[in-house]
Design a protein around this motif. Structure first.
Motif, short mmCIF file in Angstrom:
data_model
loop_
_atom_site.label_atom_id
_atom_site.label_comp_id
_atom_site.label_asym_id
_atom_site.label_seq_id
_atom_site.Cartn_x
_atom_site.Cartn_y
_atom_site.Cartn_z
N LEU A 27 0.84 -1.20 0.00
CA LEU A 27 0.00 0.00 0.00
C LEU A 27 0.88 1.26 0.00
O LEU A 27 0.59 2.22 -0.72
CB LEU A 27 -0.92 0.01 1.23
N ASP A 34 -7.30 -1.14 -2.75
CA ASP A 34 -7.81 -1.18 -1.39
C ASP A 34 -8.88 -2.26 -1.15
O ASP A 34 -9.63 -2.19 -0.18
CB ASP A 34 -8.36 0.20 -0.99
N ILE A 35 -8.89 -3.28 -2.02
CA ILE A 35 -9.86 -4.38 -1.80
C ILE A 35 -9.65 -4.99 -0.42
O ILE A 35 -8.52 -5.23 -0.01
CB ILE A 35 -9.71 -5.46 -2.88
N GLY A 36 -10.73 -5.23 0.27
CA GLY A 36 -10.66 -5.88 1.56
C GLY A 36 -10.49 -4.92 2.73
O GLY A 36 -10.58 -5.35 3.88
N LEU A 37 -10.24 -3.66 2.44
CA LEU A 37 -10.05 -2.67 3.51
C LEU A 37 -11.37 -1.92 3.76
O LEU A 37 -11.81 -1.11 2.94
CB LEU A 37 -8.95 -1.68 3.12
N VAL A 38 -11.98 -2.19 4.90
CA VAL A 38 -13.25 -1.56 5.26
C VAL A 38 -13.07 -0.05 5.41
O VAL A 38 -13.92 0.74 4.98
CB VAL A 38 -13.77 -2.16 6.57
N CYS A 40 -11.46 1.91 3.83
CA CYS A 40 -11.36 2.63 2.55
C CYS A 40 -12.71 2.76 1.86
O CYS A 40 -12.77 3.30 0.75
CB CYS A 40 -10.37 1.93 1.63
N LEU A 41 -13.78 2.30 2.46
CA LEU A 41 -15.10 2.48 1.86
C LEU A 41 -15.46 3.96 1.84
O LEU A 41 -15.01 4.73 2.69
CB LEU A 41 -16.15 1.70 2.66
N PRO A 344 -6.28 -7.06 6.44
CA PRO A 344 -6.82 -5.71 6.21
C PRO A 344 -7.66 -5.22 7.39
O PRO A 344 -7.69 -4.02 7.67
CB PRO A 344 -7.67 -5.86 4.94
N LEU A 345 -8.31 -6.16 8.10
CA LEU A 345 -9.11 -5.73 9.26
C LEU A 345 -8.20 -5.19 10.36
O LEU A 345 -8.58 -4.29 11.11
CB LEU A 345 -9.95 -6.90 9.78
N LEU A 347 -5.44 -3.56 9.80
CA LEU A 347 -5.12 -2.19 9.38
C LEU A 347 -6.33 -1.27 9.61
O LEU A 347 -6.17 -0.12 10.04
CB LEU A 347 -4.71 -2.19 7.90
N ILE B 249 -19.85 -4.86 2.79
CA ILE B 249 -19.41 -4.31 4.08
C ILE B 249 -17.92 -4.58 4.31
O ILE B 249 -17.23 -3.78 4.94
CB ILE B 249 -20.27 -4.91 5.22
N ARG B 250 -17.43 -5.70 3.81
CA ARG B 250 -16.01 -6.02 3.98
C ARG B 250 -15.15 -5.52 2.82
O ARG B 250 -13.96 -5.82 2.76
CB ARG B 250 -15.83 -7.53 4.12
N ASN B 251 -15.77 -4.81 1.88
CA ASN B 251 -15.03 -4.29 0.72
C ASN B 251 -14.34 -5.42 -0.06
O ASN B 251 -13.26 -5.23 -0.61
CB ASN B 251 -14.01 -3.23 1.15
N LEU B 252 -14.97 -6.58 -0.07
CA LEU B 252 -14.49 -7.69 -0.88
C LEU B 252 -15.11 -7.56 -2.27
O LEU B 252 -16.27 -7.20 -2.41
CB LEU B 252 -14.89 -9.02 -0.23
N ARG B 253 -14.34 -7.82 -3.28
CA ARG B 253 -14.76 -7.55 -4.66
C ARG B 253 -15.34 -8.82 -5.30
O ARG B 253 -14.60 -9.76 -5.60
CB ARG B 253 -13.56 -7.08 -5.47
N ARG B 321 -12.56 -11.40 -4.76
CA ARG B 321 -11.18 -11.07 -4.44
C ARG B 321 -11.12 -10.42 -3.06
O ARG B 321 -11.96 -9.59 -2.73
CB ARG B 321 -10.60 -10.04 -5.42
N GLY B 322 -10.09 -10.78 -2.29
CA GLY B 322 -9.82 -10.10 -1.04
C GLY B 322 -8.53 -9.31 -1.15
O GLY B 322 -8.06 -9.00 -2.25
N PHE B 323 -7.99 -8.98 -0.01
CA PHE B 323 -6.77 -8.16 0.11
C PHE B 323 -5.67 -8.70 -0.80
O PHE B 323 -5.50 -9.90 -0.95
CB PHE B 323 -6.32 -8.20 1.58
N LEU B 324 -4.96 -7.80 -1.40
CA LEU B 324 -3.85 -8.11 -2.31
C LEU B 324 -4.33 -8.91 -3.52
O LEU B 324 -3.56 -9.60 -4.17
CB LEU B 324 -2.73 -8.85 -1.55
N GLY B 325 -5.63 -8.80 -3.81
CA GLY B 325 -6.18 -9.40 -5.02
C GLY B 325 -6.44 -10.89 -4.93
O GLY B 325 -6.76 -11.53 -5.94
#
Lengths: 400, 400, 400, 400
Positions: A27, A34-38, A40-41, A344-345, A347, B249-253, B321-325
């Motif tokens: 990062l 920022d996938i997975g980072l709440v 960053c919503l 990510p949680l 962070l 909610i978890r920003n998962l793609r 996808r989660g964190f780091l793709g």
């Protein structure tokens, strides 16, 4: 932003920590999104949470390994991301690694103790002396890195349950207990006491109960410091916390809910010890009755299957009755890379707790419930309603 | 309570209707409990919704069958409940059956038309004349049964999509169209027009679009009548509407979401026709993009598998996808008895719409969104937040 | 055919026995077809196996219940078949019930003992005396019913494992042990000894090890009687015995194979006791290594989930490597009604063993391997190859 | 062994070919073990099949890409194996790539044609001339590489079905057709004709029907050359071919068998065209009726889901009846990397067909049935019995 804030990890060379470190490096370098980072919503844009480049990582570890090695091994065994990501992060990982100090151990049970270095295993100092060592390490970190604040996040292996009946309810009495050679407090209590005593925020990302007692909450309030926990909600329980409400909302009667979890990382090895597993299962099991309003038969298993590594696979079988008593079935399987879901949680929690501490919030932060399997300070377990709490908290905060 | 209120079902001898009838008879006799009935949750106790014994059922049907026969066949092929439940309800079912009238057909497509009796199939009257027949049947039902109110619920087979571009936006223009020998309105429009014209509430439990147009909403407002829809949310989509928010909610793609549905009831036979299936798939597919804020690749199939009968089985595969793709997978299977899931919602909707009509609410009832796959009047698709709308509506209403 | 042959069931009022009885009555009445019956496949037509109307059922039971009651309860809780099938079989069930005698107990462990009637629980007779009682019951059955032969099938609950080291290897020494007041033989040994001593065929459909020892095999050979076992292969293990060969044939490397079983019948309650479960798990686990030629990590759980009743649900997760070491996953779920799967195999085994006995075959019948989880007398576990053994046996036998 | 034998791939830069190439390079370098290679099982040790270092790869391709690029892209998108494996194979891949020639196209349908280079797309030569080009390329390969033999394996995209009624049954008549400007033969026929005419073995690893006709079999017999096919059995169908026998052996009645397949590689894109999909579905669907002896309702879908890449995921739902008509369910999911499963079978087939050709076997090699979804020359579909055919063939062959 020229400020620098420290993220201090307990269990700093474990799987989750290695992904936190690799991910933060990526990062900071702009090498990932920022996938997975709440945090960053868009709901949190206006808060202007701490940016990645202001973060400095350090931590405690009881084993003899290294962060670059842990990151490399994680990538190779999980294949979660490309090897090039570790290559690029290597110098950052080495720098973070240089800030990791030997941890402490107390009443952690045989499974965890077996992992530790000899000197840590054989450390006969009192609880007080161990707390003082942790305080010294934290103080040195803050000073040498010129940090404005530090947030400590516990990522260490799950401890066996603490017998709460043996613990006093006031901070004064607990404090006195630290000099007792038979002090029953586990490592997680001592880390928390050190963190809070220095006025640093504390996040318990594990099911360990050492910091979940009245006396330690009192300490946080005395020191005007925020704390949050317990047990990061990353996979099967995350899904339970959205599925169970569907049954409640439709007035469908859950007769039984069975969840089998298999995985093969270090966490899994520790949980193979029944004493440690007990803490975890208790943490995973409580939400059903709280959401449904009654207690269906439930069964949760966690088994160590080496070949799966960090890929936690869960099968859940939900047997429920509908109209006219008709029995029906829903099943799900979850194949998630556990450290990738957790990192990510960590962070996110760091950023939210950092902001809370900076702006004077203290005590248990119940509005962080959506991050936890067993949220402290609130009884809400429906993920959507937990997230609404976070969203509303954010909506009432000004930026910066 | 001595009042009597009518529930008029379009598709009154189909699978859902037969469970509505059997279930209502069982509720009236105290032979079953309230599992599956949303309106029986404690949140709605104070509203004192209509009790079961005040309800009188009638309806329209285009096929030659009977309610007792449909109920018997449903029990035998589904084994959802014990045969004794049908035995006990037999006299009530015969009585309800005596109040069922031949329905109408218009622009319903070949799959539905093939089901109908010859006289209905060959009915060449204008749309206006058909509406008048429906009105006459409803008036006779209200009068002969001494009903204070009637609510009409559409349970008929899914029609092919209507080309909305061919429909006028004002009620006046639509009304004029009823005399046109080439009037494009499908059966569901004509039923809705008849119901609303007489001042009765209208619920569209199907994906059919015939009543979802501006002109018909205008009619409801003119007549001060409530209406609600569209497409009862009973199984796979219900689960989607709680799962998709977890990813958001978890920003998962979510990269792709595939849902395969198999079942073998009459509804399934009709949906085997691609034209009819199109309405259904559209209704099931819209919520993902609305919840996630972007459109992942999605694929929904609905296949007729005779051996499954009413047991709708769905397999959903969610690739995200989660964190780091990191790509991960969640899958679920749903094995639900579709009419058993739908029938209590029909009774719930009847009770809520009946109360709304009684207390002067009119137009589209957006707060009933939690019951529908494609809720009209609101864009909220998260089941928990939809239920909060219903709960808040109830909380602001006095009892009785 | 005017001959009459007896089928004597140990555990004669349990779930499997009640389906055997209901099913046999239905077959005798021509009220059901031959689905699920292996012995009705065309491969065995020429053998002219015993017809249904020549069969007479009796048995031993340690609990206070009745066959009509067990059959009724099974139908109601499982909904496997229509209630009318039990109604029609009622007089046949009552007749069979009249031929059930109180069983015996010996070293069966606390879980099974808790189920038994007081008089059986407190029976202090020696093993010899218990064997003699069983013999007397069998003799009376054969005489009163004018039977040409009897085959005994053990369907009783799974016993804890027997310590084979405590058992002598010769029949003479084992026989002498029967007078020892501390004789360690469990019930299943005593039943088998009684059956074989009288020259009757013996089938062990359970995982109990009491009849799986050299001394008892010697007795069968002395008496020229056939015996077969062990542990009917009905569900998850059946599937394993076809799936594992696919991995072996493709040279795919199974790293781990996890199987979780949940169900809620009486068998499940007994298996909730770890001692009894040990016998079952051992029986389910052995085939993988035998088929694959190496031992992958395996984990088998069996949990009692009351709501499932007889519907045994299994989830298996197979983690394997392919070319270039690539890890891949196969999963399956099995939702089978256990007694419905087991009962026809009991009838099949009866017919095959009856024929073997009639035509002079004795000792362990290895060619019946396809029916068993832990087949005695052969090491073949691939279902297709086991069935080839049965098919070839049949092909070399003349009719009648 | 100093002999050199050629493996000529049709579709030489596709996904499967790129894994064949990478894997062969790894095997030649001793950098991987033999997992996934059937020909490396102990049953075939004595045959001394061709060793990896004697193999030389070349092929035809209609697209503009390169083998190193395809291998790199496959590794990155699938994460099946470590990137280092591609790095190590790079020089071998480049060398193989230098031996790839532009392919031909004929009657391949729009989906495949759209992939091809312009010059190939617009090639107006007669079928005869195209065959001659292929022959020239093969001859040049054999000569320049000093090869003792060549085996051609078809890995090209699935063609639409051929209307067999338009094809003559004798080779003479088919041969004459090659000069017809409207010759209906698809590419796969032309490649096969070229291969067989030169006396080279032919393997059809695809569902394409172009080489499955009497006239071409006649050509193989005339030329004394072996051929084998059709459609490599790698995933869902492999599992079907072991599961379906279990139902047959237990006399369980399959009512319906639904199989949904999702994946996102180039093969999947081509199969998105209904004409091409028809060949595939027919190939996957035939075995059920052949194994069971009756035709249950079946439904097979294949859908292109981009995010899955080469990870073919299948969900199968099997609805069957047991004793007394009881309906039960088995489901499985398969998550396999398709090219990783296919590539070793290509190497196996090459080795077996090479040996057959070397030792004078010709015509359709039915004993290779275990490799194929729609095996030519035999009707056996039970994988175990197919493998027994291969094992017995091997057992009767001397070494070398």
């Amino acid at each position: 932003m020229s400020q620098r804030v420290g993220l201090w990890l307990i269990g700093a060379q474990g799987g989750v920590a290695s992904v936190v470190a690799t991910g933060l490096a990526a990062l900071q370098a702009g090498a990932t999104d920022d996938i997975g980072l709440v945090s960053c919503l868009p709901e949190f844009d206006h808060l202007r949470l701490l940016d990645w480049n202001s973060m400095v990582v350090g931590g405690h570890e009881i084993r003899s390994t290294s962060l670059p090695e842990a990151a490399r091994q994680f990538q190779q065994s999980s294949r979660a991301f490309d090897a090039s990501l570790v290559d690029q992060s290597m110098s950052a990982l080495r720098e973070m690694d240089s800030r990791i100090r030997p941890g402490i151990l107390a009443n952690a049970g045989p499974a965890i103790t077996a992992l530790a270095n000899e000197s840590i295993k054989n450390d006969c100092r009192t609880a007080r002396e161990k707390v003082e060592q942790v305080e010294a390490d934290l103080a040195e970190f803050a000073k040498s890195q010129e940090l404005e604040r530090v947030v400590i996040v516990n990522l260490a292996s799950t401890e066996p349950p603490v017998d709460a009946a043996r613990l006093p309810v006031s901070w004064k009495a607990l404090d006195a207990m630290l000099d007792d050679p038979d002090c029953p407090l586990p490592s997680s209590s001592l880390y928390a006491i050190a963190a809070l005593s220095l006025g640093h925020g504390w996040v318990n990302f594990t099911p360990s109960l050492g910091a979940s007692c009245e006396a330690i909450t009192e300490l946080a309030l005395l020191k005007k410091v925020p704390l949050a926990g317990r047990d990061g909600k990353t996979g099967e329980t995350l899904i339970k916390s959205v599925l169970a409400p569907a049954f409640a909302i439709r007035n469908l009667r859950v007769m039984s809910w069975v969840g089998h979890n298999i995985f093969g990382n270090l966490d899994g090895e520790i949980l193979d010890d029944p004493a440690n597993k007990q803490s975890k299962v208790a943490s995973k099991d409580r939400l059903l009755a709280e959401i449904l309003g009654y207690r269906p038969q439930s069964h949760i298993s966690i088994e160590y299957i080496a070949s799966l590594g960090d890929w936690k696979t869960a099968w859940d079988h939900i047997h429920f009755r509908g109209f006219l008593g008709t029995p029906m079935v829903m099943q799900f399987t979850w194949q998630g890379c556990d450290s990738i879901l957790a990192a990510p949680l960590v962070l996110d929690l760091f950023r939210f707790v950092e902001r809370a501490g900076r702006t004077g919030e203290s005590g248990v932060l119940g509005w962080l419930a959506c991050f936890f399997k067993a949220p402290e300070g609130v009884s809400e377990n429906n993920l959507t309603l937990q997230f609404e709490m976070l969203r509303r908290w954010a909506a009432t905060r000004a930026g910066g």
